[in-house]
Write a protein that holds these residues in place. Structure first.
Motif, PDB file in Angstrom:
ATOM      1  N   LEU A  76      33.253  45.632  11.675  1.00  0.00           N
ATOM      2  CA  LEU A  76      34.260  46.632  11.349  1.00  0.00           C
ATOM      3  C   LEU A  76      33.905  47.230   9.996  1.00  0.00           C
ATOM      4  O   LEU A  76      33.789  46.511   9.003  1.00  0.00           O
ATOM      5  CB  LEU A  76      35.652  46.002  11.295  1.00  0.00           C
ATOM      6  N   LEU A  77      33.722  48.551   9.959  1.00  0.00           N
ATOM      7  CA  LEU A  77      33.316  49.243   8.738  1.00  0.00           C
ATOM      8  C   LEU A  77      34.536  49.507   7.862  1.00  0.00           C
ATOM      9  O   LEU A  77      35.555  50.018   8.322  1.00  0.00           O
ATOM     10  CB  LEU A  77      32.634  50.559   9.102  1.00  0.00           C
ATOM     11  N   VAL A  78      34.419  49.152   6.580  1.00  0.00           N
ATOM     12  CA  VAL A  78      35.484  49.385   5.605  1.00  0.00           C
ATOM     13  C   VAL A  78      34.950  50.391   4.582  1.00  0.00           C
ATOM     14  O   VAL A  78      34.023  50.084   3.828  1.00  0.00           O
ATOM     15  CB  VAL A  78      35.912  48.082   4.898  1.00  0.00           C
ATOM     16  N   ASP A  79      35.517  51.576   4.550  1.00  0.00           N
ATOM     17  CA  ASP A  79      35.009  52.653   3.692  1.00  0.00           C
ATOM     18  C   ASP A  79      35.549  52.488   2.273  1.00  0.00           C
ATOM     19  O   ASP A  79      36.744  52.659   2.022  1.00  0.00           O
ATOM     20  CB  ASP A  79      35.422  54.008   4.257  1.00  0.00           C
ATOM     21  N   PRO A  95      41.679  46.983   5.794  1.00  0.00           N
ATOM     22  CA  PRO A  95      42.373  47.494   6.983  1.00  0.00           C
ATOM     23  C   PRO A  95      43.281  46.443   7.604  1.00  0.00           C
ATOM     24  O   PRO A  95      43.301  45.278   7.192  1.00  0.00           O
ATOM     25  CB  PRO A  95      41.205  47.820   7.918  1.00  0.00           C
ATOM     26  N   ARG A 106      31.351  49.451   2.978  1.00  0.00           N
ATOM     27  CA  ARG A 106      30.488  50.599   2.724  1.00  0.00           C
ATOM     28  C   ARG A 106      30.875  51.233   1.389  1.00  0.00           C
ATOM     29  O   ARG A 106      31.886  51.929   1.277  1.00  0.00           O
ATOM     30  CB  ARG A 106      30.620  51.616   3.852  1.00  0.00           C
ATOM     31  N   PRO A 186      30.036  54.432  13.522  1.00  0.00           N
ATOM     32  CA  PRO A 186      31.454  54.401  13.887  1.00  0.00           C
ATOM     33  C   PRO A 186      32.173  53.255  13.182  1.00  0.00           C
ATOM     34  O   PRO A 186      31.546  52.379  12.590  1.00  0.00           O
ATOM     35  CB  PRO A 186      31.411  54.180  15.407  1.00  0.00           C
ATOM     36  N   ARG A 187      33.483  53.268  13.260  1.00  0.00           N
ATOM     37  CA  ARG A 187      34.269  52.244  12.575  1.00  0.00           C
ATOM     38  C   ARG A 187      33.964  50.848  13.121  1.00  0.00           C
ATOM     39  O   ARG A 187      33.966  49.869  12.376  1.00  0.00           O
ATOM     40  CB  ARG A 187      35.763  52.560  12.730  1.00  0.00           C
ATOM     41  N   GLN A 188      33.699  50.748  14.409  1.00  0.00           N
ATOM     42  CA  GLN A 188      33.373  49.467  15.025  1.00  0.00           C
ATOM     43  C   GLN A 188      32.013  49.568  15.712  1.00  0.00           C
ATOM     44  O   GLN A 188      31.726  50.548  16.404  1.00  0.00           O
ATOM     45  CB  GLN A 188      34.449  49.059  16.029  1.00  0.00           C
TER      46      GLN A 188
END
Length: 212
Positions: A76-79, A95, A106, A186-188
């Motif tokens: 899971l991407l955390v901006d 999140p 990120r 993508p986010r996932q």
């Protein structure tokens, strides 16, 4: 689609202060020997790599004690690109929990790879690391360190030592550092990061590949 999220290992690659330098030098050449072999010298935490619990924990597990499927993550991407130099990443930046098993922070700091600015990256607070362990997440970051890296630019109030490492690794949660090329993911997604097979390893370089 697949994307390489690893930095290339070459002579002079950025390493943590006082870690062994990376050197890639010819051992044999086509001209002299009829074949080519390169002599590699590097530390176990060189380039894009994974930390084992025994990196900071005296009784912690080594990398080879984890099953190979552990290194295939639902990510899971955390901006966190809004963070500036040496700014903490706090629980409020995180999140809602999901069923994924890896949080990828990120920061955009991979663009500073090879420069002095790379050492002044954002970092996770102890409380953020605790949130990750409470929700059973391994952690990855596109920076040198999940804790602040010592430099002359360190600010008053920064944590001493490596509290994020201790919290994560002390609960058998792995840490991936020095990721790159996260733009546009993508986010996932799925992240595969198999470490070199080194006996009793406290860490090892990985080839981190995103699949999406």
């Amino acid at each position: 689609m697949y994307r390489d999220c690893s930095h290339s290992l070459d002579s002079g690659a950025t390493v943590y202060p006082d870690d062994p330098p990376v050197n890639c030098t010819p051992h044999a050449t086509h001209e002299a020997d009829g074949y080519r072999v390169t002599n590699l010298e590097l530390g176990s935490h060189s380039g894009t790599h994974v930390d084992a619990p025994c990196h900071t924990e005296p009784e912690g597990r080594t990398l080879d004690s984890f099953s190979i499927e552990t290194f295939v993550f639902d990510a899971l991407l955390v901006d966190c690109r809004q963070k500036v130099a040496r700014e903490p990443i706090r629980p409020a930046d995180l999140p809602e929990p999901t069923d994924d098993d890896l949080l990828v922070f990120r920061t955009g700091w991979d663009t500073h790879w090879g420069t002095d600015d790379y050492f002044d990256h954002p970092y996770l607070t102890r409380e953020t690391a605790r949130w990750c362990t409470d929700h059973d997440y391994h952690v990855a970051i596109d920076a040198l360190n999940v804790d602040p890296t010592p430099t002359e630019n360190a600010t008053e109030g920064e944590p001493e030592g490596v509290p994020a490492h201790r919290k994560l690794l002390g609960t058998d949660h792995l840490i991936l550092e020095n990721l790159t090329n996260l733009d546009g993911l993508p986010r996932q997604f799925r992240l595969t990061a198999f470490p070199l097979s080194v006996e009793d390893a406290d860490g090892a370089p990985v080839r981190a590949v995103a699949e999406y």
